[in-house]
Design an enzyme around this catalytic site. Sequence first.
Site, PDB file in Angstrom:
ATOM      1  CE  LYS A  10      -3.945  -2.110   2.300  1.00  0.00           C
ATOM      2  NZ  LYS A  10      -4.819  -2.082   3.466  1.00  0.00           N
ATOM      3  CB  CYS A  11       4.133   1.979   1.334  1.00  0.00           C
ATOM      4  SG  CYS A  11       5.462   3.200   1.397  1.00  0.00           S
ATOM      5  N   GLY A  12       3.564   3.775  -1.565  1.00  0.00           N
ATOM      6  CA  GLY A  12       4.139   4.160  -2.853  1.00  0.00           C
ATOM      7  C   GLY A  12       5.656   4.037  -2.888  1.00  0.00           C
ATOM      8  NE  ARG A  15       2.159   1.226  -5.240  1.00  0.00           N
ATOM      9  CZ  ARG A  15       1.484   2.035  -4.420  1.00  0.00           C
ATOM     10  NH1 ARG A  15       1.036   1.570  -3.265  1.00  0.00           N
ATOM     11  NH2 ARG A  15       1.240   3.291  -4.756  1.00  0.00           N
TER      12      ARG A  15
END
Length: 114
Positions: A10-12, A15
Site C-alpha cells: 500500500k506504500c508508494g 512499491r
Amino acid sequence: MKATIWHNPKCGTSRKTLAILENLSSIELTVVEYLKEPPSREKLEQLYKDAGIAPQEGLRLRGTDAEERGLPDADAATVLEAMVADPILINRPLVETGKGVRLCRPQDAVLEIL
C-alpha cells in the site's frame, strides 16, 4: 546478489523500491510483506544496526499513534517491542543485501547497497 525487502504494497515508496529491485536481473529477490509476516525483535534490531540507525529513526510516525504513545522519545528497547507488537510502526521499506541495509526513503537509497 540476494536482496530482501520488507514491503508494504500500500506504500508508494515501497512499491517504487520494489520496482527498482525487480528490474535488476542480477537480484535474487525475497519480498516479505511485513504486516503479514512481521520480523522478530532480534531481526529488527539487526536490520537497524546494519543500517546504522537507531530504532527510533525507523519508527513510522505518519498514520500511526506513535507520537501519542511517546515512542519518538522512548528508548530503543521500548520502540522495538512496540514495532514487534504493532508492525505498522515499522517505517518502510527496509532492504537488506550482502552490502548492507537501508531504510529506502527515498527509494533511490536502495542503490547504495546494490
